[in-house]
Design an enzyme around this catalytic site. Structure first.
Site, PDB file in Angstrom:
ATOM      1  N   ALA A  98      -3.956   2.250  -0.538  1.00  0.00           N
ATOM      2  CA  ALA A  98      -4.099   2.661   0.863  1.00  0.00           C
ATOM      3  C   ALA A  98      -5.362   3.496   1.032  1.00  0.00           C
ATOM      4  CB  ALA A  98      -2.881   3.481   1.269  1.00  0.00           C
ATOM      5  N   GLY A 109      -1.024   0.723  -2.950  1.00  0.00           N
ATOM      6  CA  GLY A 109      -0.847  -0.367  -1.989  1.00  0.00           C
ATOM      7  C   GLY A 109      -1.400  -1.679  -2.505  1.00  0.00           C
ATOM      8  N   GLU A 148       1.278  -3.088  -4.503  1.00  0.00           N
ATOM      9  CA  GLU A 148       2.374  -3.504  -3.609  1.00  0.00           C
ATOM     10  C   GLU A 148       2.044  -4.843  -2.938  1.00  0.00           C
ATOM     11  OE1 GLU A 148       2.474   0.456  -1.654  1.00  0.00           O
ATOM     12  OE2 GLU A 148       4.631   0.271  -1.952  1.00  0.00           O
ATOM     13  N   GLU A 207       1.028   7.102  -6.187  1.00  0.00           N
ATOM     14  CA  GLU A 207       1.360   7.842  -4.959  1.00  0.00           C
ATOM     15  C   GLU A 207       1.987   9.205  -5.225  1.00  0.00           C
ATOM     16  OE1 GLU A 207       1.718   4.656  -5.413  1.00  0.00           O
ATOM     17  OE2 GLU A 207       1.158   3.556  -3.612  1.00  0.00           O
TER      18      GLU A 207
END
Ligand code: NAD
Length: 707
Positions: free
Chosen positions: A63, A104, A107, A127
């Site tokens: 992210a 991310g 993910e 994270e």
């Protein structure tokens, strides 16, 4: 504006390529680009399958955390929306992982049907280090693909793993081994899947295999990581999310993950952890120094003094593969120093952290000497001899004579004036302070002391070399104690004074550790040495002698040879490492208070926090005002990396911003009045604190005048 995503159709396969340097951060632009490319491929009847890959060295760094807290973060398509759509695709999707896949980015890959990777890649979910959890399905999909044990470790540690471990666990399906180029191989792999009519493999149809999870596993795991967490809540939320993955269907699990994510992302702890993440990046930007300044090359280093600090400092360079000469005039001390280095490495080897070959490789990089002739060719010298100005000056005179032109000459002094040391050389532009913390091979903080004449390239070179040896560099100006020890001074002064006013060492330590400090003040001083503190005070008498109560209890303990752990007695009694309260210390405190006419009373826990931490913050404000630190976040880095200040509070200055600077100012003024003469002496608010409160500003907004 060109899209950061391009699509190229090869045979019937759509190659969707992310190209958003430097790390393919999944900000709004990249997410939108991916969505458009994905939808176009879905609607294109000539496309049978998709491959998602990257044009850069990284697959995807995750992210874009600069978006956190801004409308762009939640703007559709959000990351969860995007990955859910990919997962629901009727056409197979392969992630061709050609570099690091983090957060991310991983993910995104987990939502694909298959993962094909280069053998050199690493995957991770970092994270937790920012006080959050993987909020785009990571906690739900990874356990379904790779099991609970692998997932819990990856998610709660935040540490990446290599491709072969990921393959073994099931997080990656195939590793590229063929001689053909990676992308060709990924296309061939996708064609094979199509030919075999391999089904699309949505995590929604998988459940978590819990056959290897014994009763009580989650609780035992919680206990096992409690120590490394030190009160941080993110890991616990990660565990709850993985537990949900075991119990709930994917859709409900994702909902639970989203709820837990929201709690964390809005928490004070996560704000603090993100603040420190950005603080580390900001710290390497030095006001007034052009970041493109050419650096000096550092291939060989010398350390002068093979004592406690010298040996630890040397290990940092050996670990980084840099040739190091260790010099001590005392041959016995030199042997001892080298022996300690070897012993430390052998302990690491016994614990499996190093191989025997690595121990020997590191020792082979170390040269020991008692002669300054052997350091003529080094690029950087770090002096770590006794803390005495005359000795340091004589060492620097010698260094000036023997070292080659352009060598950087650094001192590890904790308190002495780097400009005064530089002045004995003919090259003050090459002189700098490099203040390592003990144990120097472990502690990450490095205060880089910029002298009045230090050259920009010397400064920038030390910042880079600090990063190369794994330190967190913070550039500070010349003053007594620099940033760290100068802010520690009021903290210690108040803790010590409170012992005379009625608090006990055990109460002070309990309150400060409950606040989150790694260690209470009295325990810390017992570890560092009451004698060391006494000698430091002797170098600062001009600033403290007007207060007869200043560290008086410590002075008394020093006079009784109660130096702390090293003599078995200090603020506490020690049997080995076991600490016990000592009634004699209370008696000494009572007698000393009587001598000084200090009335003893019950001290509240709140008063202990306010008097120690708020005065530390007030000193931080003064340091900023004087330009000794370039930004408040630099003070926070010093305290969280060097002094055990709780990471979840983001450092003292961030804690002050969160608490409200008006609150800090109000309480400083309260103690200034309520403590009478003593309050007037030590509780004057720093002018900068008053100014920021008047202007409604925070420390984080303050930019010192750099002229
Ligand atoms: P130490 O007493 O353990 O070691 C000093 C070493 O320097 C000894 O081995 C001595 O033989 C050698 N030495 C003395 N004069 C010398 C000379 N002229 N040439 C070569 N070698 C000489 O001291 P230490 O605790 O390692 O501290 C060293 C420096 O680091 C001091 O300036 C200290 O303030 C600073 N420092 C110490 C700590 C700490 O926690 N100990 C932390 C940060 C900085």
């Amino acid at each position: 504006m060109t899209s950061p995503v391009s699509t190229n159709i090869v045979d019937s396969i759509a190659i969707i390529t992310m190209d958003k340097p430097p790390v393919n951060g999944l900000g709004h632009a990249l997410r939108s680009g991916l969505l458009d490319a994905f939808q176009a491929a879905t609607e294109n009847s000539a496309v049978d399958a998709m491959v998602i890959t990257s044009a850069g060295k990284l697959f995807c760094g995750g992210a874009d955390i600069t978006e956190f807290g801004s409308p762009a973060a939640g703007a559709e398509p959000s990351l969860p929306t995007l990955v859910n759509l990919i997962e629901e695709s009727a056409k197979p999707v392969v992630a061709a992982i050609n570099g690091m896949a983090l957060g991310g980015g991983l993910e995104l890959a987990l939502a694909c049907d298959y993962r094909f990777a280069l053998p050199s890649v690493k995957i991770g979910l970092p994270e937790v280090k920012l006080g959050i959890l993987p909020g785009a399905g990571g906690t739900q999909r990874l356990p379904r693909l790779a099991g609970v044990k692998f997932s819990l470790e990856l998610i709660t540690s935040g540490a990446p793993v290599n491709a072969s471990k990921a393959l073994q666990a099931g997080a990656i399906d195939q590793i590229h081994t063929k001689e053909s180029p990676f992308l060709d191989a990924a296309i061939a792999y996708t064609k094979e899947l199509l030919a075999k009519q391999s089904p699309v493999r949505s995590c929604a149809t998988l459940s978590v295999d819990t056959s290897d999870i014994e009763e009580g596993y989650f609780d035992n795991f919680r206990k096992s990581i409690a120590r490394r967490n030190r009160g941080l809540i993110a890991a616990e939320h990660c565990i709850q999310a993985v537990e949900a993955a075991c119990e709930l269907p994917l859709k409900e699990g994702l909902k639970k993950e989203g709820e837990l994510f929201e709690i964390l992302v809005n928490s004070y702890q996560s704000r603090s952890q993100r603040h420190l993440f950005f603080a580390e990046r900001a710290a390497t930007k030095i006001p007034g120094v052009d970041p493109r300044t050419p650096l000096r090359s550092i291939n060989k280093v010398a350390i002068i003094g093979s004592g406690t600090m010298g040996g630890g400092i040397a290990m940092n360079f050996l670990n980084a593969g840099i040739s190091t000469v260790l010099l001590d005039l005392n041959a016995e001390a030199l042997e001892r120093g080298v022996g300690v280095i070897r012993k430390n490495y052998e302990i690491s080897a016994k614990k499996g952290r190093l191989s025997e070959a690595q121990v020997e490789e590191r020792m082979a990089l170390l040269q020991q000497t008692t002669s300054y002739d052997d350091i003529k060719d080094v690029d950087l010298v770090i002096e770590a001899v006794f803390e005495n100005m005359e000795i340091k000056k004589s060492v620097f005179k010698t260094l000036d004579e023997v070292c080659k032109p352009g060598a950087i000459l650094a001192s590890n002094t904790s308190t002495l004036d780097v400009d005064e040391i530089a002045a004995v050389t003919k090259r003050p532009e090459d002189v700098i302070g490099l203040h390592f913390f003990s144990p120097a091979n472990v502690m990450r903080l490095l205060e880089i002391v910029r002298g009045a004449k230090t050259a920009d390239d010397a400064l920038l070179t030390t910042v880079k070399i600090a990063q190369a040896i794994g330190k967190v560099p913070v550039v500070v100006g010349v003053c007594f104690g620099f940033v760290g020890n100068r802010m520690l001074e009021p903290y210690g002064r108040e803790a010590s004074r409170l012992l005379l006013e009625g608090a006990t060492p055990a109460q002070i330590d309990r309150v400060l550790t409950e606040f989150g400090m790694a260690m209470g003040y009295c325990s810390m001083i017992d570890l560092a040495g009451i004698d060391v503190g006494y000698l430091t005070r002797q170098g600062n008498l001009e600033n403290i002698a007007h207060d007869p109560s200043y560290s008086k209890l410590s002075d008394k303990l020093y006079a009784l040879d109660r130096y702390g752990q090293k003599t078995g007695r200090g603020h506490y009694l020690y049997e080995g490492r076991e600490q016990k309260e000592d009634p004699e210390v209370l008696e000494i405190a009572i007698a000393t208070a009587a001598e000084l006419n200090i009335e003893r009373r019950e001290i509240s826990d709140q008063e202990i926090v306010e008097r120690t931490i708020y005065t530390m913050i007030n000193e931080g404000a003064q340091i900023l005002d004087e330009g000794i630190a370039s930004r408040s976040s630099d003070c926070d880095l010093v305290y969280t990396n060097g002094y055990g200040f709780p990471i979840g509070r983001g450092g003292p200055m961030q804690f002050a911003d969160e608490s409200g600077l008006d609150v800090i100012l109000k309480r400083m003024n309260h103690y200034r009045t309520s403590l009478g003469e003593y309050g007037e002496m030590w509780f004057k608010p720093a002018p900068l604190l008053e100014k920021l409160v008047a202007e409604g500003q925070e420390f984080s907004q303050y930019v010192p005048n750099q002229s």
